[in-house]
Enzyme design. Structure first.
Site, short mmCIF file in Angstrom:
data_model
loop_
_atom_site.label_atom_id
_atom_site.label_comp_id
_atom_site.label_asym_id
_atom_site.label_seq_id
_atom_site.Cartn_x
_atom_site.Cartn_y
_atom_site.Cartn_z
N HIS A 9 14.00 -2.17 -1.00
CA HIS A 9 14.09 -3.44 -0.30
C HIS A 9 13.45 -4.53 -1.15
O HIS A 9 12.64 -4.24 -2.04
CB HIS A 9 13.40 -3.34 1.06
N GLY A 56 22.85 -3.68 -2.13
CA GLY A 56 22.75 -2.90 -0.91
C GLY A 56 23.51 -3.48 0.27
O GLY A 56 24.38 -2.82 0.85
N ASP A 61 24.44 0.44 -0.53
CA ASP A 61 23.87 1.53 0.26
C ASP A 61 24.96 2.52 0.66
O ASP A 61 24.77 3.73 0.60
CB ASP A 61 23.18 0.99 1.53
N ASP A 81 10.78 -1.22 2.98
CA ASP A 81 9.79 -2.14 3.54
C ASP A 81 9.78 -1.90 5.04
O ASP A 81 10.67 -2.36 5.75
CB ASP A 81 10.18 -3.58 3.22
N ARG A 97 20.32 8.99 7.14
CA ARG A 97 20.97 10.09 7.86
C ARG A 97 21.70 11.02 6.89
O ARG A 97 21.59 12.24 6.97
CB ARG A 97 21.94 9.55 8.91
#
Length: 121
Positions: A9, A56, A61, A81, A97
């Site tokens: 982050h 991201g 991501d 973060d 996940r």
């Protein structure tokens, strides 16, 4: 040689770059892939070869998550973060996940990243 994903982050990017600098010799023996901004910052700060995906929030991501699902990522180093809300929180949760589902080595902080790097090196 392990395939290592690198992402951080915004408020953790400096910390990840510093970690990569401290571990540059070990990281150089592995295949590195990072989200766009994070990967670029690591390249600038260390000179390491990093394949840069999209930023991201713009899909990076998700690209890392796809590599996990395809068996093309062995380790994920993701300096989060925990105190700042992220507009792309759904993408972040999906990445976490997938890392858990596919049982990859997963570091969320420098101490865990150090332990993983020691284990695979």
């Amino acid at each position: 040689m392990a395939r290592i994903g690198l992402v951080a982050h915004d408020l953790k990017k400096d910390e990840l770059v510093a970690w990569a600098q401290a571990n540059a010799a070990k990281l150089s023996r592995h295949e590195l892939v990072g989200t766009g901004t994070t990967g670029s910052r690591i390249i600038e700060g260390t000179g390491l070869a990093v394949e840069c995906l999209k930023s991201g929030p713009l899909g990076g991501d998700a690209q890392l998550g796809a590599r996990i699902a395809e068996g093309r990522l062995d380790v994920l180093v993701f300096f989060q973060d925990p105190l700042t809300a992220m507009p792309h929180d759904v993408d972040i949760k999906s990445l976490i996940r997938l890392g858990t589902l596919y049982n990859i080595l997963f570091a969320l902080n420098p101490r865990t990243a150090d332990a993983i790097l020691a284990a695979i090196d």
